[in-house]
Structure formats: structure tokens, C-alpha cells
Design an enzyme around this catalytic site. Structure first.
Site, PDB file in Angstrom:
ATOM      1  N   GLU A  49       0.834  -1.207   0.000  1.00  0.00           N
ATOM      2  CA  GLU A  49       0.000   0.000   0.000  1.00  0.00           C
ATOM      3  C   GLU A  49       0.872   1.262   0.000  1.00  0.00           C
ATOM      4  O   GLU A  49       1.804   1.376   0.787  1.00  0.00           O
ATOM      5  CB  GLU A  49      -0.886  -0.024   1.254  1.00  0.00           C
ATOM      6  CG  GLU A  49      -1.760   1.195   1.413  1.00  0.00           C
ATOM      7  CD  GLU A  49      -2.696   1.044   2.607  1.00  0.00           C
ATOM      8  OE1 GLU A  49      -3.417   0.030   2.692  1.00  0.00           O
ATOM      9  OE2 GLU A  49      -2.679   1.945   3.462  1.00  0.00           O
ATOM     10  N   THR A  73      -3.869   4.929  -1.418  1.00  0.00           N
ATOM     11  CA  THR A  73      -4.841   5.476  -0.464  1.00  0.00           C
ATOM     12  C   THR A  73      -5.480   6.747  -1.029  1.00  0.00           C
ATOM     13  O   THR A  73      -5.014   7.302  -2.028  1.00  0.00           O
ATOM     14  CB  THR A  73      -4.179   5.795   0.889  1.00  0.00           C
ATOM     15  OG1 THR A  73      -3.230   6.842   0.678  1.00  0.00           O
ATOM     16  CG2 THR A  73      -3.511   4.569   1.478  1.00  0.00           C
ATOM     17  N   HIS A  79     -13.409  -1.188  15.478  1.00  0.00           N
ATOM     18  CA  HIS A  79     -13.096   0.188  15.070  1.00  0.00           C
ATOM     19  C   HIS A  79     -13.141   1.079  16.315  1.00  0.00           C
ATOM     20  O   HIS A  79     -13.998   0.889  17.182  1.00  0.00           O
ATOM     21  CB  HIS A  79     -14.128   0.648  14.028  1.00  0.00           C
ATOM     22  CG  HIS A  79     -13.854   2.018  13.502  1.00  0.00           C
ATOM     23  ND1 HIS A  79     -14.413   3.145  14.059  1.00  0.00           N
ATOM     24  CD2 HIS A  79     -13.065   2.446  12.489  1.00  0.00           C
ATOM     25  CE1 HIS A  79     -13.990   4.213  13.388  1.00  0.00           C
ATOM     26  NE2 HIS A  79     -13.170   3.819  12.436  1.00  0.00           N
TER      27      HIS A  79
HETATM   28  C1  LIG Z   1      -6.963  -1.392   4.863  1.00  0.00           C
HETATM   29  C2  LIG Z   1      -7.430  -0.008   5.232  1.00  0.00           C
HETATM   30  C3  LIG Z   1      -7.216   1.031   4.318  1.00  0.00           C
HETATM   31  C4  LIG Z   1      -7.655   2.328   4.636  1.00  0.00           C
HETATM   32  N1  LIG Z   1      -7.450   3.320   3.702  1.00  0.00           N
HETATM   33  C5  LIG Z   1      -7.880   4.564   3.955  1.00  0.00           C
HETATM   34  C6  LIG Z   1      -7.750   5.603   2.971  1.00  0.00           C
HETATM   35  O1  LIG Z   1      -7.241   5.393   1.862  1.00  0.00           O
HETATM   36  N2  LIG Z   1      -8.196   6.829   3.309  1.00  0.00           N
HETATM   37  C7  LIG Z   1      -8.778   7.101   4.495  1.00  0.00           C
HETATM   38  O2  LIG Z   1      -9.178   8.254   4.715  1.00  0.00           O
HETATM   39  N3  LIG Z   1      -8.927   6.155   5.432  1.00  0.00           N
HETATM   40  C8  LIG Z   1      -8.488   4.893   5.193  1.00  0.00           C
HETATM   41  N4  LIG Z   1      -8.656   3.905   6.145  1.00  0.00           N
HETATM   42  C9  LIG Z   1      -9.163   4.260   7.476  1.00  0.00           C
HETATM   43  C10 LIG Z   1     -10.696   4.329   7.549  1.00  0.00           C
HETATM   44  O3  LIG Z   1     -11.188   5.330   6.696  1.00  0.00           O
HETATM   45  C11 LIG Z   1     -11.057   4.646   8.993  1.00  0.00           C
HETATM   46  O4  LIG Z   1     -10.776   3.549   9.814  1.00  0.00           O
HETATM   47  C12 LIG Z   1     -12.464   5.150   9.226  1.00  0.00           C
HETATM   48  O5  LIG Z   1     -12.536   5.657  10.544  1.00  0.00           O
HETATM   49  C13 LIG Z   1     -13.562   4.101   9.093  1.00  0.00           C
HETATM   50  O6  LIG Z   1     -13.725   3.709   7.817  1.00  0.00           O
HETATM   51  P1  LIG Z   1     -14.729   2.474   7.491  1.00  0.00           P
HETATM   52  O7  LIG Z   1     -14.810   2.376   6.048  1.00  0.00           O
HETATM   53  O8  LIG Z   1     -14.336   1.285   8.254  1.00  0.00           O
HETATM   54  O9  LIG Z   1     -16.076   3.097   8.099  1.00  0.00           O
HETATM   55  P2  LIG Z   1     -17.452   2.462   8.495  1.00  0.00           P
HETATM   56  O10 LIG Z   1     -17.604   1.065   8.051  1.00  0.00           O
HETATM   57  O11 LIG Z   1     -18.482   3.449   8.069  1.00  0.00           O
HETATM   58  O12 LIG Z   1     -17.363   2.449  10.084  1.00  0.00           O
HETATM   59  C14 LIG Z   1     -17.041   3.629  10.814  1.00  0.00           C
HETATM   60  C15 LIG Z   1     -17.631   3.526  12.218  1.00  0.00           C
HETATM   61  O13 LIG Z   1     -19.056   3.592  12.157  1.00  0.00           O
HETATM   62  C16 LIG Z   1     -19.656   2.386  12.657  1.00  0.00           C
HETATM   63  N5  LIG Z   1     -20.718   2.058  11.696  1.00  0.00           N
HETATM   64  C17 LIG Z   1     -20.598   1.500  10.475  1.00  0.00           C
HETATM   65  N6  LIG Z   1     -21.791   1.399   9.875  1.00  0.00           N
HETATM   66  C18 LIG Z   1     -22.695   1.913  10.737  1.00  0.00           C
HETATM   67  C19 LIG Z   1     -24.107   2.112  10.704  1.00  0.00           C
HETATM   68  N7  LIG Z   1     -24.810   1.734   9.633  1.00  0.00           N
HETATM   69  N8  LIG Z   1     -24.709   2.690  11.775  1.00  0.00           N
HETATM   70  C20 LIG Z   1     -24.002   3.081  12.862  1.00  0.00           C
HETATM   71  N9  LIG Z   1     -22.658   2.913  12.956  1.00  0.00           N
HETATM   72  C21 LIG Z   1     -22.024   2.344  11.906  1.00  0.00           C
HETATM   73  C22 LIG Z   1     -18.543   1.335  12.703  1.00  0.00           C
HETATM   74  O14 LIG Z   1     -18.740   0.413  13.756  1.00  0.00           O
HETATM   75  C23 LIG Z   1     -17.314   2.206  12.933  1.00  0.00           C
HETATM   76  O15 LIG Z   1     -17.168   2.492  14.306  1.00  0.00           O
HETATM   77  C24 LIG Z   1      -8.265   2.594   5.876  1.00  0.00           C
HETATM   78  C25 LIG Z   1      -8.477   1.539   6.788  1.00  0.00           C
HETATM   79  C26 LIG Z   1      -8.080   0.258   6.464  1.00  0.00           C
HETATM   80  C27 LIG Z   1      -8.334  -0.858   7.447  1.00  0.00           C
END
Ligand SMILES: Cc1cc2nc3c(=O)[nH]c(=O)nc-3n(C[C@H](O)[C@H](O)[C@H](O)COP(=O)(O)OP(=O)(O)OC[C@H]3O[C@@H](n4cnc5c(N)ncnc54)[C@H](O)[C@@H]3O)c2cc1C
Length: 293
Positions: free
Chosen positions: A18, A49, A152
Site C-alpha cells: 500500500e 490510499t 473500530h
Molecule cells: C486497509 C485499510 C485502508 C484504509 N485506507 C484509507 C484511505 O485510503 N483513506 C482514508 O481516509 N482512510 C483509510 N482507512 C481508514 C478508515 O477510513 C477509517 O478507519 C475510518 O474511521 C472508518 O472507515 P470504514 O470504512 O471502516 O467506516 P465504516 O464502516 O463506516 O465504520 C465507521 C464507524 O461507524 C460504525 N458504523 C458503520 N456502519 C454503521 C451504521 N450503519 N450505523 C451506525 N454505525 C455504523 C462502525 O462500527 C465504525 O465504528 C483505511 C483503513 C483500512 C483498514
């Protein structure tokens, strides 16, 4: 390259690196060398990213373009939808589709740290599951999403977080890349819990080698990663003020972590490079010498 095809066809675990887009020309020149050195390891794909709020929109695109067109690598682009309107989203994704990107990893992202006064668009999506729901019917990407072995940091519980992970799969995610953790048991437990609630897609562990103590601590804070006592003790025993000793420790630790993951039969190893190459070259070479990769 569609991630699901890659995993299905591969006889050995998938290896991926990455990168994040460089902030300035100096960093871009340095990254160029890093990419060439890591490309020599023939990764199955590399990923780029995307800064939440669109903060690296152009930089991410340019890096993905370079990796595909100049370096001839298979690229998975990330997309962080935090704060973006539906029109913003399609303008970013249209360009990725035109570039020939076939796999898109979708995350929500976090509030950008260095974009003062950023105001999320009122029509922006709250969660990655909603982004996936929006993207899936509009594009032919193979979609992926993030999973969190330690939960998370904002999640009310690990169980609830895993339910949201399942929602991402139900909304189109065909594979999961896991946030890194230093304790493999935590990853194995995550996979087992995911399978027990019906998540059947491939789950690839993220591997974050220890590059330096301050960096390790800063990242762990942001990502919610636990630093095991054994790691703290191991680092405390190294000679003071010897960054090279820390790097050597990081190589040994990552190698043994990956060795165990591979012996456990994981589908792949996804390395967070932090735009550095030496540690990963050493780790991958050691694993290949042992015929594990
Ligand atoms: C491999 C990897 C690559 C990443 N790359 C990037 C990147 O390129 N750019 C960047 O900005 N960030 C990146 N991140 C970080 C990521 O954006 C953060 O961890 C962010 O805080 C959460 O993203 P998510 O897609 O998991 O969010 P979500 O799945 O939306 O979850 C976020 C939070 O909301 C909660 N949640 C989810 N769905 C719901 C719902 N329907 N109702 C209520 N609560 C809910 C979850 O439990 C969690 O606490 C990466 C993370 C990983 C693991």
C-alpha cells in the site's frame, strides 16, 4: 485485475503493498525509488490510499495512473467518501474507471486532519456501507471494505462493529482487508467471528511493520491498535537511540508475524509500506527463502 479473480486463481497467498500519494516533489522522487524496489518483488497488486474529504483526490489519481501506465503494476484504488457529495463521488470514480481500475476499496474515511474548515457536503454518506450501496449499481468495480480485528475505535462494541462489517459485505464488498494488529490471535479470532455471523468473503490481514517507535505509537493511537507488552519489552531491551536496532527488531517481528499468518493459511498479506521499502524487501525475501510465499 479483479481482486476476487486474483485470489481464486492464485496458487500462493497474494502479496500487496500500500502506498499513499506523496506530499511534495521530494517525496515523489523518493517514492519513485521505493516503488521500483518493491515492484522488483513482483507483488500481485499495489494499492493507493485516498485522503478523506477529497484531500488527495488529484495526488491519488496521479499515483494510480503512474503505477498502472508507467510501472505496469496491478492497482487497487482506495476511495474514502467522507464529506463528499454524490457528484464528487462519481467524478472521482469515473476517472478511476476510465483509467482501467477494476478493484475499488471503499472506506468512510475520517475528518481530514490538515484541511482547515472542511465542511462535509450535506448529501454526503455517513458510513462505508452507504457508500458501497451507492457505488455498486453504478460501476462494475470489484469492491472491498475494511474490517477491524480489534474493533473500530468509534464502535460501541466489537460485535456491533462486525455486524456493520457484514452490512458492507451485504452491500457489495467482495473482500475485506483488515486493519493491522500485532497479535495474530486477534486476527484469527476476528476471522472466526466473521465466519460465525455469515461473512464468507476473503479476509486479508494488514501487516504494519514497526519502522520506528514514535511512528508505531502515533499510528497505534490513530488506528486503535494495541501494542502488546511483549513488543514494548522487546523494544525496551534495544540499545537506546539506535533507530537501526528498532528497524531490525521490526523486520524480525514482522517476519515471524507473517510466518504464523501464512502457516495458518491466510489468502494474502497486505503490507502497509508507509512509502518505505527496505523492511518489506527483507521480510518478503525471508518468507520466500522459507518457501512460505
Ligand atoms: C486497509 C485499510 C485502508 C484504509 N485506507 C484509507 C484511505 O485510503 N483513506 C482514508 O481516509 N482512510 C483509510 N482507512 C481508514 C478508515 O477510513 C477509517 O478507519 C475510518 O474511521 C472508518 O472507515 P470504514 O470504512 O471502516 O467506516 P465504516 O464502516 O463506516 O465504520 C465507521 C464507524 O461507524 C460504525 N458504523 C458503520 N456502519 C454503521 C451504521 N450503519 N450505523 C451506525 N454505525 C455504523 C462502525 O462500527 C465504525 O465504528 C483505511 C483503513 C483500512 C483498514
Amino acid at each position: 485485475m479483479r481482486m476476487t479473480d486474483l485470489i481464486e486463481r492464485k496458487e500462493r497467498p497474494v502479496v500487496s503493498f500500500e502506498f499513499f500519494p506523496p506530499r511534495d516533489e521530494l517525496a515523489a522522487d523518493k517514492l519513485d525509488g521505493v516503488i521500483d524496489r518493491l515492484a522488483a518483488l513482483h507483488p500481485d497488486f499495489v494499492s493507493v490510499t485516498f485522503g478523506a474529504g477529497g484531500s488527495t483526490r488529484e495526488g491519488s489519481y496521479q499515483l494510480a495512473r503512474k503505477l498502472i501506465q508507467e510501472k505496469g503494476l496491478d492497482v487497487v484504488t482506495y476511495f474514502a467518501g467522507y464529506g463528499l457529495s454524490p457528484d464528487d463521488i462519481t467524478s472521482v470514480l469515473d476517472r478511476y474507471a476510465e483509467l482501467g481500475v477494476e478493484t475499488l476499496f471503499v472506506v468512510r474515511g475520517d475528518k481530514p486532519r490538515d484541511t482547515d474548515g472542511f465542511i462535509p457536503h450535506p448529501e454526503s454518506f455517513q458510513h462505508a456501507s452507504e457508500l458501497l450501496d451507492f457505488i455498486r449499481p453504478r460501476y462494475d468495480f470489484c469492491l472491498g471494505a475494511a474490517g477491524y480485528p480489534e474493533g473500530h475505535p468509534e464502535a460501541p462494541s466489537r460485535e456491533k462493529d462486525l455486524e456493520y462489517c457484514r452490512l458492507k459485505v451485504n452491500n457489495g464488498a467482495e473482500f475485506i482487508i483488515a486493519q493491522y494488529c500485532y497479535d495474530n490471535e486477534c486476527f484469527f479470532d476476528f476471522v472466526q467471528r466473521a465466519r460465525s455471523i455469515g461473512i464468507t468473503v476473503p479476509i486479508i490481514p494488514g501487516v504494519m511493520p514497526i519502522y520506528g517507535v514514535k511512528l508505531m505509537e502515533g499510528l497505534a493511537k490513530v488506528c486503535g491498535a494495541t501494542i502488546p507488552d511483549a513488543v514494548r519489552d522487546g523494544l525496551a531491551q534495544l540499545p537506546q537511540d539506535d533507530p537501526k536496532a528498532v528497524v531490525r527488531y521490526g523486520i524480525d517481528f514482522a517476519t515471524s508475524q507473517c510466518r504464523e499468518l501464512l502457516k495458518h493459511g491466510v489468502d494474502g498479506l497486505h503490507f502497509y509500506t508507509m512509502d518505505r521499502s527496505n523492511t518489506i524487501i527483507e521480510v518478503v525475501n525471508r518468507l520466500r527463502e522459507e518457501a512460505l510465499l
